[in-house]
Design an enzyme around this catalytic site. Structure first.
Site, PDB file in Angstrom:
ATOM      1  N   THR A 180       7.571   2.956  31.412  1.00 25.42           N
ATOM      2  CA  THR A 180       7.420   1.509  31.576  1.00 25.42           C
ATOM      3  C   THR A 180       7.641   0.813  30.230  1.00 25.42           C
ATOM      4  OG1 THR A 180       5.022   1.432  31.158  1.00 25.42           O
ATOM      5  CG2 THR A 180       5.718   1.879  33.439  1.00 25.42           C
ATOM      6  N   GLY A 181       8.180  -0.397  30.294  1.00 30.70           N
ATOM      7  CA  GLY A 181       8.402  -1.167  29.056  1.00 30.70           C
ATOM      8  C   GLY A 181       9.399  -0.491  28.144  1.00 30.70           C
TER       9      GLY A 181
ATOM     10  N   SER B 278      12.554  -1.418  27.368  1.00 34.17           N
ATOM     11  CA  SER B 278      13.677  -2.200  26.842  1.00 34.17           C
ATOM     12  C   SER B 278      13.707  -2.224  25.314  1.00 34.17           C
ATOM     13  CB  SER B 278      13.611  -3.639  27.376  1.00 34.17           C
ATOM     14  OG  SER B 278      12.411  -4.261  26.974  1.00 34.17           O
TER      15      SER B 278
ATOM     16  N   GLY C 269      11.285  -1.107  21.355  1.00 30.79           N
ATOM     17  CA  GLY C 269      10.126  -0.497  20.698  1.00 30.79           C
ATOM     18  C   GLY C 269       9.907   0.963  21.059  1.00 30.79           C
ATOM     19  N   ILE C 270       8.637   1.315  21.251  1.00 30.07           N
ATOM     20  CA  ILE C 270       8.266   2.713  21.516  1.00 30.07           C
ATOM     21  C   ILE C 270       8.873   3.192  22.839  1.00 30.07           C
ATOM     22  CG2 ILE C 270       6.300   4.237  22.017  1.00 30.07           C
ATOM     23  CD1 ILE C 270       4.638   2.441  20.071  1.00 30.07           C
ATOM     24  N   GLY C 271       8.896   2.314  23.848  1.00 24.92           N
ATOM     25  CA  GLY C 271       9.444   2.705  25.149  1.00 24.92           C
ATOM     26  C   GLY C 271      10.916   3.050  25.063  1.00 24.92           C
TER      27      GLY C 271
ATOM     28  N   SER D 141      -4.068   2.814  21.618  1.00 29.48           N
ATOM     29  CA  SER D 141      -4.090   2.303  20.242  1.00 29.48           C
ATOM     30  C   SER D 141      -5.368   2.775  19.547  1.00 29.48           C
ATOM     31  CB  SER D 141      -4.089   0.766  20.294  1.00 29.48           C
ATOM     32  OG  SER D 141      -4.552   0.224  19.080  1.00 29.48           O
TER      33      SER D 141
ATOM     34  N   TYR E 286      -7.528  -6.856  23.573  1.00 28.16           N
ATOM     35  CA  TYR E 286      -6.603  -5.734  23.398  1.00 28.16           C
ATOM     36  C   TYR E 286      -7.396  -4.438  23.155  1.00 28.16           C
ATOM     37  CZ  TYR E 286      -2.731  -2.969  21.486  1.00 28.16           C
ATOM     38  OH  TYR E 286      -1.792  -1.976  21.250  1.00 28.16           O
TER      39      TYR E 286
HETATM   40  P1  NAD Z   1       6.974  -3.998  22.149  1.00 30.94           P
HETATM   41  O1  NAD Z   1       6.416  -5.361  22.299  1.00 30.94           O
HETATM   42  O2  NAD Z   1       8.165  -3.781  21.310  1.00 30.94           O
HETATM   43  O3  NAD Z   1       7.266  -3.370  23.579  1.00 30.94           O
HETATM   44  C1  NAD Z   1       6.425  -3.562  24.682  1.00 30.94           C
HETATM   45  C2  NAD Z   1       7.199  -3.269  25.939  1.00 30.94           C
HETATM   46  O4  NAD Z   1       6.362  -3.539  27.066  1.00 30.94           O
HETATM   47  C3  NAD Z   1       8.425  -4.167  26.065  1.00 30.94           C
HETATM   48  O5  NAD Z   1       9.499  -3.399  26.561  1.00 30.94           O
HETATM   49  C4  NAD Z   1       7.982  -5.211  27.090  1.00 30.94           C
HETATM   50  O6  NAD Z   1       9.041  -5.733  27.838  1.00 30.94           O
HETATM   51  C5  NAD Z   1       7.073  -4.352  27.965  1.00 30.94           C
HETATM   52  N1  NAD Z   1       6.161  -5.197  28.752  1.00 30.94           N
HETATM   53  C6  NAD Z   1       5.320  -6.143  28.311  1.00 30.94           C
HETATM   54  N2  NAD Z   1       4.683  -6.707  29.352  1.00 30.94           N
HETATM   55  C7  NAD Z   1       5.131  -6.091  30.470  1.00 30.94           C
HETATM   56  C8  NAD Z   1       4.858  -6.209  31.845  1.00 30.94           C
HETATM   57  N3  NAD Z   1       3.976  -7.102  32.307  1.00 30.94           N
HETATM   58  N4  NAD Z   1       5.500  -5.419  32.722  1.00 30.94           N
HETATM   59  C9  NAD Z   1       6.395  -4.511  32.276  1.00 30.94           C
HETATM   60  N5  NAD Z   1       6.695  -4.328  30.983  1.00 30.94           N
HETATM   61  C10 NAD Z   1       6.084  -5.124  30.092  1.00 30.94           C
HETATM   62  O7  NAD Z   1       5.764  -3.139  21.623  1.00 30.94           O
HETATM   63  P2  NAD Z   1       5.574  -1.577  21.317  1.00 30.94           P
HETATM   64  O8  NAD Z   1       4.960  -1.503  19.993  1.00 30.94           O
HETATM   65  O9  NAD Z   1       6.794  -0.788  21.604  1.00 30.94           O
HETATM   66  O10 NAD Z   1       4.436  -1.259  22.397  1.00 30.94           O
HETATM   67  C11 NAD Z   1       4.470  -0.156  23.287  1.00 30.94           C
HETATM   68  C12 NAD Z   1       3.053   0.317  23.528  1.00 30.94           C
HETATM   69  O11 NAD Z   1       2.507   0.815  22.303  1.00 30.94           O
HETATM   70  C13 NAD Z   1       2.088  -0.767  24.005  1.00 30.94           C
HETATM   71  O12 NAD Z   1       1.265  -0.263  25.037  1.00 30.94           O
HETATM   72  C14 NAD Z   1       1.260  -1.070  22.776  1.00 30.94           C
HETATM   73  O13 NAD Z   1      -0.011  -1.573  23.093  1.00 30.94           O
HETATM   74  C15 NAD Z   1       1.210   0.291  22.123  1.00 30.94           C
HETATM   75  N6  NAD Z   1       0.857   0.256  20.704  1.00 30.94           N
HETATM   76  C16 NAD Z   1       1.720  -0.297  19.794  1.00 30.94           C
HETATM   77  C17 NAD Z   1       1.337  -0.345  18.457  1.00 30.94           C
HETATM   78  C18 NAD Z   1       2.231  -0.921  17.398  1.00 30.94           C
HETATM   79  O14 NAD Z   1       1.794  -1.043  16.244  1.00 30.94           O
HETATM   80  N7  NAD Z   1       3.462  -1.275  17.703  1.00 30.94           N
HETATM   81  C19 NAD Z   1       0.106   0.150  18.058  1.00 30.94           C
HETATM   82  C20 NAD Z   1      -0.734   0.698  19.004  1.00 30.94           C
HETATM   83  C21 NAD Z   1      -0.339   0.751  20.325  1.00 30.94           C
END
Ligand code: NAD
Length: 243
Positions: free
Chosen positions: A12-13, A15, A17-19, A140, A153
């Protein structure tokens, strides 16, 4: 959808970042992919085309709001096989708790925590059919430590941690492993909510003296998907020695 030659992972997600990095890691390991996003369908389709041509894996894209139960039901409607579910989609909200509206609170909970319930509820019957499966939730460090200005969060990710541990116990007899990664600061768009000086202050607190890369989180998620089946119920921290 049936892809007999490949194991299938749903991310999921995916598009950005981490996904997105996780999609690339799983494609390079030969997984067929089901990739979802909330609103960036063009980016997701470009990614899927790249992964298909680069690694030759089937790659389905679906637009779905994971915080919406009916959207997740629709997402799973055509899926008849699943080996790995990665609950990665998430949103942050920065601000004082007293400034937060009930709608903002609900949205953070819906996308970060309720989504895990919706996707797992749909994925578990598919995994039970195979007597095998992996669920990996992206959490997180704030889920255990708590962060000022990020109460919702932190609470949502604390919920994800407890969800992971409880579901792992429920599914261990069925050979389905449930684990989570607890990220520190990973260099993605999520941190664009923070100012440059806030980011610099965070970096100075991290013993590794840098932010993590999304590819490092992706590598860990893939390793958990391939870990011995006896590992379940774990929250594995990826934070450069921060906590
Ligand atoms: P990001 O904002 O780059 O990516 C988030 C992804 O989630 C995007 O693809 C977005 O489209 C998708 N998304 C958001 N709302 C959505 C919804 N309602 N339905 C479907 N998709 C949705 O951020 P990231 O850093 O890649 O985050 C990925 C995960 O890692 C998250 O769960 C975030 O909480 C966790 N995380 C990130 C960090 C960090 O520092 N980046 C730290 C701890 C945890």
């Amino acid at each position: 959808m049936s892809k007999s030659d490949h194991k299938t992972a749903l991310i999921t997600g995916a598009s950005r970042g981490i996904g997105r990095a996780t999609a690339e890691a799983f494609a390079s390991a030969g997984f067929a992919l089901i990739l979802t996003c909330h609103s960036s369908m063009k980016e997701l389709e470009t990614l899927a085309a790249h992964l298909h041509s680069q690694y030759g894996v089937p790659c389905l894209t679906v637009q779905a709001d994971v915080g919406d139960a009916s959207d997740v039901t629709r997402l799973f409607h055509d899926i008849d096989e699943l080996d790995v579910l990665i609950n990665n989609a998430g949103i942050a909200h920065i601000g004082l708790l007293t400034d937060m509206s009930p709608e903002q609170w609900r949205r953070v909970m819906a996308v970060n925590l309720d989504a895990c319930f919706y996707t797992c509820r749909a994925a578990i019957p598919l995994m039970l059919k195979k007597h095998s499966g992996r669920i990996i939730n992206v959490s997180s460090v704030w889920g255990a430590q708590g962060a000022s200005m990020e109460v919702a969060y932190s609470a949502s990710k604390g919920g994800v941690n407890a969800f992971t541990k409880a579901l792992a116990k429920e599914l261990a007899p069925s050979n389905i492993q449930v684990n989570a990664i607890a990220c520190g600061v990973i260099d993605t768009a999520m941190n664009s909510l923070l100012s440059q000086s806030d980011l610099e202050e965070l970096r100075s607190e991290i013993p590794a003296d840098r932010l993590g890369a999304p590819e490092e989180a992706a590598q860990l998620i893939l390793q958990i998907a391939q870990a011995p089946g006896y590992m379940t119920g774990q929250i594995i921290t990826l934070d450069g020695g921060w906590y």
